[in-house]
Write a protein that holds these residues in place. Sequence first.
Motif, PDB file in Angstrom:
ATOM      1  N   GLN A  99      57.312  66.995  67.225  1.00 27.83           N
ATOM      2  CA  GLN A  99      56.371  65.894  67.047  1.00 27.83           C
ATOM      3  C   GLN A  99      55.028  66.156  67.716  1.00 27.83           C
ATOM      4  N   GLU A 153      55.452  75.132  57.440  1.00 22.16           N
ATOM      5  CA  GLU A 153      54.424  76.048  57.915  1.00 22.16           C
ATOM      6  C   GLU A 153      55.046  77.181  58.737  1.00 22.16           C
ATOM      7  N   GLU A 190      54.688  64.658  58.243  1.00 20.47           N
ATOM      8  CA  GLU A 190      53.845  65.726  58.803  1.00 20.47           C
ATOM      9  C   GLU A 190      54.673  66.713  59.623  1.00 20.47           C
ATOM     10  N   ASP A 191      55.800  66.238  60.176  1.00 21.28           N
ATOM     11  CA  ASP A 191      56.638  67.151  60.943  1.00 21.28           C
ATOM     12  C   ASP A 191      57.435  68.065  60.015  1.00 21.28           C
ATOM     13  N   ARG A 208      58.675  62.580  60.832  1.00 20.77           N
ATOM     14  CA  ARG A 208      57.785  62.074  59.810  1.00 20.77           C
ATOM     15  C   ARG A 208      57.418  63.209  58.870  1.00 20.77           C
ATOM     16  N   GLU A 262      51.533  67.564  68.233  1.00 24.18           N
ATOM     17  CA  GLU A 262      50.541  68.044  67.274  1.00 24.18           C
ATOM     18  C   GLU A 262      50.372  69.566  67.333  1.00 24.18           C
ATOM     19  N   GLN A 278      56.285  69.077  57.277  1.00 21.63           N
ATOM     20  CA  GLN A 278      55.288  70.074  56.869  1.00 21.63           C
ATOM     21  C   GLN A 278      55.137  71.174  57.911  1.00 21.63           C
ATOM     22  N   LYS A 279      55.285  70.790  59.190  1.00 22.07           N
ATOM     23  CA  LYS A 279      55.220  71.809  60.245  1.00 22.07           C
ATOM     24  C   LYS A 279      56.363  72.815  60.069  1.00 22.07           C
TER      25      LYS A 279
END
Length: 285
Positions: free
Chosen positions: A125, A169, A162-163, A160, A127, A165-166
């Motif tokens: 989580q 990545e 965005e996590d 979430r 950033e 997506q990490k």
Amino acid sequence: VAQDSGINRWVYCSEEIKRDSMNQVTISEALYQADLEKEFCVVYQPQVQLETNRMVGVEALVRWQHPELGIISPGIFIEIAEKNGFIVPLGNWILERACRQVQELTELSEEPLNLAVNVSFIQIQQEQFVEETLAILQKTGFPPERLEIELTERSLFENRMEDLQKIEELRSHGIRIAIDDFGTGYSSFGILAKVKVDKIKVPREFIDRVDSNQNSQRIVETITSMAERFELTCLAEGIEREEESTFLRQLICQEVQGYYYAKPVEIHKIKQWNKSAGELSSGLQ
Ligand code: C2E
Ligand code: MG
Ligand code: MG
Ligand code: MG
């Protein structure tokens, strides 16, 4: 004891809760004051290819020895470190230490080892998580293709968009993702639908006595065939007896880990085993 009134029992419970929460506070404070280099270390448990009996990788597991409180198990302090945020610096320290130690060990070896590291959902989580992870790989020279990050279902489920997506990545850099303790969280299939992973780990509780317990057999067979269907590597954890490994040989399960093969050990022991061509038969420990 039979005459114990409800009230007495309540008093007893509340004492226990107080003691527990005091421990939590003590541990929480001890974590913040801890000298990482002095009190923490990383041990490594071999991950073995079932077909060949060879060590193909290691899982890094953190150990904490507090000067007064003694040895505190990660089963207790990781959760507290997640609550108070200490898991973030600790997790980075573990990753860097493990990458450095395994890199030093395999640099000159023709048998490079994979490294699996447990990562908490609190870490993801952050950033900076991807950036920091890549920076550690760069700093230590550890190749991303040999790093595997172990996540629990809980951590994937609570994260979430965005996590997730990490995670993608990280995969785009060649880092692999394993789901630890598969099938013990809330949404095993939900996770497979949401994010692409590379490996699943069958938890110890299903492996325990799998050779004689029909329900465990059904569960383990289901998980291994599911892994095959999703084209994921399958690793069975917590093998303690020969019978359990024999049972797994009938299934499609590429890797195993457990006390039967080797307990978590310090890096120099891994070095010895790696030199002896990584051949692990039970009893080497
Ligand atoms: P895990 O990642 O599922 O790790 C497996 C646990 O089972 C380890 O306990 C390992 O020592 C133990 N184990 C391995 N083989 C056997 C076996 O044959 N029999 C039995 N009875 N146990 C076996 P450990 O090291 O106490 O870690 C417990 C949990 O704490 C880990 O479960 C993981 O969730 C967490 N943990 C440990 N190290 C770290 C870390 O560096 N970072 C994070 N975030 N979590 C960690
Ligand atoms: Mg693990
Ligand atoms: Mg596990
Ligand atoms: Mg294990």
